[in-house]
Write an enzyme that holds these catalytic residues in place. Structure first.
Site, PDB file in Angstrom:
ATOM      1  N   ASP A  63      37.581  35.432  45.053  1.00 40.24           N
ATOM      2  CA  ASP A  63      37.293  36.808  45.456  1.00 40.24           C
ATOM      3  C   ASP A  63      35.798  37.051  45.650  1.00 40.24           C
ATOM      4  O   ASP A  63      35.400  38.045  46.255  1.00 40.24           O
ATOM      5  CB  ASP A  63      37.794  37.795  44.392  1.00 40.24           C
ATOM      6  N   ASP A  69      39.194  39.475  40.938  1.00 39.02           N
ATOM      7  CA  ASP A  69      38.955  38.904  39.610  1.00 39.02           C
ATOM      8  C   ASP A  69      38.751  37.398  39.636  1.00 39.02           C
ATOM      9  O   ASP A  69      38.251  36.825  38.677  1.00 39.02           O
ATOM     10  CB  ASP A  69      40.100  39.248  38.653  1.00 39.02           C
ATOM     11  N   ASP A 106      43.591  45.118  44.208  1.00 38.87           N
ATOM     12  CA  ASP A 106      44.638  44.233  43.710  1.00 38.87           C
ATOM     13  C   ASP A 106      45.763  45.075  43.131  1.00 38.87           C
ATOM     14  O   ASP A 106      45.539  46.212  42.703  1.00 38.87           O
ATOM     15  CB  ASP A 106      44.099  43.325  42.601  1.00 38.87           C
TER      16      ASP A 106
END
Length: 875
Positions: free
Chosen positions: A619, A615, A329
């Site tokens: 995901d 997170d 990310d």
């Protein structure tokens, strides 16, 4: 993903029919009928393994079965200590595996905790509180701030309604909801403004929603199904050790059968040869290997937690050493998750913030005043700045240049405001001034310049050149900046009509502010280290492609010409076509979290080992599928953490790279143990196997073989787990996923060093017998034992000499070496141990001769490393 079609079409059609007929909700009878038809609004779990079956599964591994067989054989030949040691190792390994599998079941429980216990729905034209499990498609749910959304809803009424969807999408900002009837089914979850999803939270306002999906048909249910369907992949070490165990067991059985057969053919006593073959079989199996692996991983996990990486599953430590791709990310991991103003454009000039000086500020006083006042950021009791990240950035840049909001508000207090909304894409605040009322408006450039007529310069007001402002804005956006326009308007007295249509026109542009969530400085070095180590870093973000690409270039993830793919492109591309391009993509922008699973699968299908960060709840399937799923410790949801193998306590990309280095060190040390123990076992086998070909008697008794196995495979082998990482460990490419554990000449080393041990021992036997030395068996026993000690010191590094490493750089190994040497000397010189081990005390000359021969292996391996350092052909 077809919330408004496809999977949910039947539910939606029925719901819309209900809505058209009445806004008073379903009748109790109809709700009961639908509950029977659709089932309860609950997440369903697949049938779980029982705890007994989980425990039983831990004993199915082939290497474990071999060890159990070795324990039985040891018990038969009377070696109770070996039997107990093996059983302890097997049980410890089983308990660790059981605990990890049991914890893996917790992801579904974390999902269930997100469900609302009850909800207010319209039933029989009256608001009614019902258990969330009884909600059905067609129900109208009343939403208020603080409520957990109980099912997937289409919004039919909204009064400033906002929902917090971070748990589902990973995006931290609340999402404004509307009742617009446009088709949003092809948009990412977070962009569907007319939908609210099960498990998310109402953060502001109120509204009503029509239930279009319940239970496993919701987005949360779809994720639950994906988590249960995705099997965790075995780690590279687990795969390699399984193959190693199978081949080793077959080889040991064949060698022992040959040793037994040759001994009997030579006329040796069958019982002695049987015990010798069995002892050799026990010695040849590295029963300490599971313990070494477990201890190595546990020590690595303990070290990593000090570096802000929490390992949830021990094998993940080693898996990190095999990683070829790190998909990360952007926000908070590669960047600081702290918006800052990077550039400003005012008075016709673009300035980097670092270049600002008093002269440039003087010509832009009104611009900085606007940044300070048109802003909801404020300080709390502890002097911390709180508010939206963008507004905090504007507040800080104004304050840093001498425009403190609190001080300015003393003379220009706020008297009214028009809040930001997604329709207008702007915000306006009204302030008293010495000349009347002044309003400051900030928002998207393309919207504000259409409402503006002038621009403020140091020479006064000038007519606005909209094309020029747009060009400047596009240039700043190309650098990856989010660009805001700041404008103003003045009145002699407060306007009677405070509507946006009336006051947000006829504006004067003050300037532009370009903002960015800046990259972490340590992330740049970590990415450089990744590339040096042959690992490809990939950025995944929900940001605009231009912003994502700009940050990726600043970090060194991509260079000009490298691929950037959007979520829409990824969605439309079949998996087979995507796999052809996946190697060339360095940035994925506007990607929904659930699309990460497609990225993971494509890379794994190409033979890559993938680390994936995440997170949000969405995901979780990708984290579970990845070879190493990494959850965020600060921003991560419970579901993402339960689905992961590692948690970043500081949400920092550099921590992943440090963990990769530790993973490589651990695998190197496990290979060193295998190199050590298999070479030792090879030396014992060659000694017994070759002696008859030289016309010599069996050189060792079963008690000697088992003793050497006990004292040399134990502490010295375990101490290798503490070996520091070798120099340049991150300058090598990752191990190939299909690479054998015996690759890189390990197998060759085991054979030639084992042969050298064997020949050295046989030479000791032959010379002693020829010279009439009655202590020949004690000397062979000692030479073979201490040769292995010399070997363990020499293989601490694949290339660096022990003399440059220093004996004290691995103190546990030095201690194990000294203890083993002392124990071996005890078998020779402690009187009560002589009859047990069939040994006799050696004279000083005999001992010196024995020690000299024992050092042959050490110096031979040091010479091998010398040639390797000089880049001579490897042996």
């Amino acid at each position: 993903m077809n919330i408004s079609g496809g999977r949910h079409r039947k539910n939606i059609d029925e719901a819309v029919t209900a809505l058209k007929s009445s806004l008073s909700g379903l009748s109790s009878e109809e709700a009961s009928r639908r509950l029977e038809q659709y089932g309860p609004n609950e997440l369903k779990e697949k049938k779980k393994k029982t705890m007994f079956m989980m425990l039983l599964d831990q004993f199915k591994d082939f290497m474990i079965l071999v060890l159990i067989a070795a324990a039985v054989i040891s018990g038969i030949v009377g070696e109770a200590s070996d039997t107990i040691a093996i059983i302890i190792i097997v049980v410890l390994n089983a308990v660790i595996g059981f605990v990890q599998e049991y914890r893996a079941e917790k992801a579904m429980e974390a999902l269930k905790k997100m469900a609302a216990p009850s909800a207010v729905v319209m039933r029989d034209a009256m608001p009614s509180t019902v258990p969330a499990s009884n909600i059905v498609p067609g129900d109208i749910v009343v939403l208020e701030a603080g409520n957990i959304v109980p099912a997937d809803l289409r919004i039919i009424e909204s009064a400033m309604l906002k929902t917090e969807e971070a748990a589902l999408t990973g995006e931290s900002l609340s999402v404004e909801k509307h009742t617009r009837s446009i088709d949003e089914e092809n948009l990412p979850l977070g962009d569907r403004k007319n939908m609210a999803y099960k498990g998310t939270t109402v953060s502001y306002g109120r509204g009503q929603g029509l239930v279009v999906a319940t239970g496993m048909d919701t987005e949360l249910g779809r994720i639950a199904a994906m988590i249960q369907d995705e099997d965790e992949v075995k780690t590279p070490l687990q795969k390699r050790l399984a193959v190693f165990g199978q081949r080793l067991a077959i080889a040991v059985l064949v060698i022992c059968a040959i040793v037994f057969g040759l001994g009997v053919m030579r006329g040796e006593e069958p019982l002695l040869m049987l015990l010798t073959a069995i002892s050799l079989a026990v010695a040849a199996i590295p029963e300490a290997l599971p313990a070494v692996v477990t201890i190595s991983l546990a020590l690595g996990a303990r070290k990593l937690i000090k570096q802000n990486a929490l390992i949830r599953k021990l094998p993940a430590v080693e898996t990190l050493g095999s990683v070829t791709y790190i998909c990360s990310d952007k926000t908070g991991t590669l960047t600081l998750n702290k918006m800052t103003v990077e550039e400003i454009w005012a008075d016709g000039d673009i300035k980097r913030v670092k270049e600002l000086n008093s002269q440039s500020i003087k010509a832009s006083d009104t611009f900085f005043t606007a940044l300070a006042l048109s802003n909801d950021a404020k300080t709390d009791a502890e002097n911390n700045i709180i508010g939206d990240p963008t507004e905090i950035a504007l507040y800080n840049i104004a304050k840093d240049n001498g425009f403190d909001k609190a001080a300015i508000e003393q003379t220009m207090p706020r008297v009214a405001e028009i809040p930001f909304d997604s329709e207008r894409k702007r915000m306006t605040t009204f302030h008293k001034s010495a000349d009347g009322i002044v309003s400051f408006t900030k928002g998207a450039v393309e919207f504000l310049i259409e409402k503006s007529e002038h621009i403020l310069t140091s020479d006064g007001l000038k007519e606005l050149n909209r094309a020029e402002v747009l060009k400047i804005s596009e240039r700043m956006a190309a650098d990856g900046l989010r660009v805001l326009c700041i404008a103003m308007r003045t009145w002699d007295s407060p306007p009677a009509d405070m509507s946006p249509e009336n006051v947000e026109t006829g504006l004067t542009v003050l300037g532009l502010a370009g903002l960015m969530d800046p990259p972490r400085e340590e992330a740049k070095e970590a990415i450089r280290l990744c590339k040096t180590a042959g690992i490809k870093p990939v950025m995944i973000t929900g940001d605009h492609p231009a912003t994502a690409a700009a940050i990726a270039r600043r970090l060194g993830i991509i260079e000009d010409g490298d691929g950037v793919m959007t979520g829409r492109e990824l969605q439309e591309l079949p998996l087979e076509d995507f796999e052809k391009r996946v190697d060339s993509i360095g940035v994925y922008a506007r990607v929904a979290p659930e699309q990460k699973l497609k990225i993971v699968r494509a890379l794994q299908d190409k033979g890559q080992f993938v680390a994936m960060t995440g997170d949000g709840v969405n995901d979780a399937p990708a984290l579970k599928r990845a070879d190493i799923g990494i959850a965020m410790g600060i921003t991560g949801t419970d579901v993402s953490k339960e689905a992961s193998k590692m948690i970043l306590l500081d949400d920092n990309f550099a921590t992943i790279v440090r963990a990769v280095k530790e993973g490589r060190r651990i695998f190197d040390n496990i290979r060193k143990f295998i190199k050590y123990t298999m070479t030792s076992n090879s030396g014992e086998i060659w000694t017994i196997f070759l002696a008859p070909f030289f016309g010599l008697p069996v050189p060792l008794l079963p008690i000697h073989i088992l003793w050497i196995n006990l004292v040399t495979d134990g502490l010295p082998g375990l101490a290798l787990a503490a070996e520091p990482s070798e120099k340049g460990i991150m300058n090598k490419p990752p191990r190939h996923p299909q690479e054998s554990i015996f690759a890189q000449s390990l197998g060759i080393h085991i054979i030639w060093v084992g042969l050298l041990m064997g020949f050295t021992s046989i030479f000791t036997q032959a010379w002693s017998i020829k010279t009439g030395n009655a202590h020949w068996q004690t000397m062979v026993f000692t030479v073979l034992c201490l040769s292995q000690m010399g070997h363990v010191l020499a293989i601490r590094s694949d290339s660096e000499s022990l003399f440059s490493q220093g004996l004290f750089s691995n103190k546990p190994l030095l201690g194990a070496f000294l203890l083993t040497f002392a124990l071996q000397m005890a078998t020779i010189y402690v009187p009560f141990m002589n009859p047990i081990f069939k040994t006799e005390p050696l004279s000083f000359n005999e001992l010196m001769f024995t020690l000299a021969l024992s050092s042959v292996v050490f110096f031979a391996v040091e010479i091998e490393k010398f040639f390797r350092r000089k880049k001579w052909p490897a042996s």
